[in-house]
Design a protein around this motif. Sequence first.
Motif, short mmCIF file in Angstrom:
data_model
loop_
_atom_site.label_atom_id
_atom_site.label_comp_id
_atom_site.label_asym_id
_atom_site.label_seq_id
_atom_site.Cartn_x
_atom_site.Cartn_y
_atom_site.Cartn_z
N PHE A 20 0.79 -1.18 0.04
CA PHE A 20 -0.18 -0.01 0.00
C PHE A 20 0.86 1.13 0.00
N GLU A 22 0.40 5.45 0.33
CA GLU A 22 -0.86 6.23 0.74
C GLU A 22 -0.16 7.62 0.27
N SER A 49 -7.65 9.80 -10.31
CA SER A 49 -9.18 9.85 -9.63
C SER A 49 -9.60 11.34 -9.87
N LYS A 53 -14.34 8.31 -4.91
CA LYS A 53 -14.71 6.65 -5.22
C LYS A 53 -14.53 6.64 -6.69
N LYS A 55 -12.38 6.61 -10.34
CA LYS A 55 -10.99 6.43 -10.66
C LYS A 55 -10.89 6.07 -12.19
N SER A 65 -3.94 -1.43 -8.30
CA SER A 65 -5.37 -0.71 -8.05
C SER A 65 -5.33 0.27 -7.09
N VAL A 66 -6.44 1.14 -7.02
CA VAL A 66 -6.19 2.39 -6.32
C VAL A 66 -7.74 2.36 -5.28
N SER A 67 -7.38 3.46 -4.41
CA SER A 67 -8.64 3.73 -3.57
C SER A 67 -8.77 4.88 -3.22
N ARG A 68 -9.76 5.64 -3.39
CA ARG A 68 -10.12 6.96 -3.00
C ARG A 68 -11.44 6.92 -2.20
N GLU A 69 -11.29 6.89 -0.96
CA GLU A 69 -12.47 6.95 -0.11
C GLU A 69 -12.76 8.29 0.45
N SER A 75 -4.92 6.21 -2.53
CA SER A 75 -3.89 4.92 -2.11
C SER A 75 -3.66 4.21 -3.47
N GLU A 79 -1.11 -5.42 -5.75
CA GLU A 79 -1.84 -6.53 -5.36
C GLU A 79 -0.82 -7.72 -5.01
#
Lengths: 113, 111
Positions: A20, A22, A49, A53, A55, A65-69, A75, A79
């Motif tokens: 991860f 950040e 992004s 949420k 992307k 992969s990515v995450s934007r909460e 992030s 994987e």
Amino acid sequence: DVKVTQSSRYLVKRTGEKVFLECVQDMDHENMFWYRQDPGLGLRLIYFSYDVKMKEKGDIPEGYSVSREKKERFSLILESASTNQTSMYLCASSPAGGRTEAFFGQGTRLTVV
Amino acid sequence: AQKVTQAQTEISVVEKEDVTLDCVYETRDTTYYLFWYKQPPSGELVFLIRRNSFDEQNEISGRYSWNFQKSTSSFNFTITASQVVDSAVYFCALGNYQLIWGAGTKLIIKP
């Protein structure tokens, strides 16, 4: 003073680990980006992004992969880290995509062994 | 297709010399933006300048100047009286929806 902060300056991970990276920005920017920088290849876009949420894949999304909460945090997730993902990773944010100045973090140099 | 070419991989000059970094771009968009960024050895990219496609005025900021020519699709960057602190990798980028980056030019200023 505006800031984009990446969680680590240097990381060493083993092949197969989940990694991860950040990134946090304090400028209330809509757009955030993850780039990979390798010698002679410039900056290559992995993901970006344009809203929470949301992307879109960049030029080289495979293996990531990515995450934007939350708006301020973006992030990047590897994987299953592989040695060919050893690189410098740069996070950036901007108010309007490619039309305005982007602000960069200090970079994370990831080594996968 | 959009593309940015920085043909000079590495340039080495002696301090106080003038140096020009070349940037040639390709785009079919009528509205676009051009950028230069500096990446010192510390690694963090620093924004230097942004121009839009409708503004071909050259710009000077201290020892730095930029020459935008739509006729040749070029946006060149000149450092006058170079200093050791100018040593860095310089990137040119083309922007609209996304940023398209050149490969960068490593500039070495020798004392």
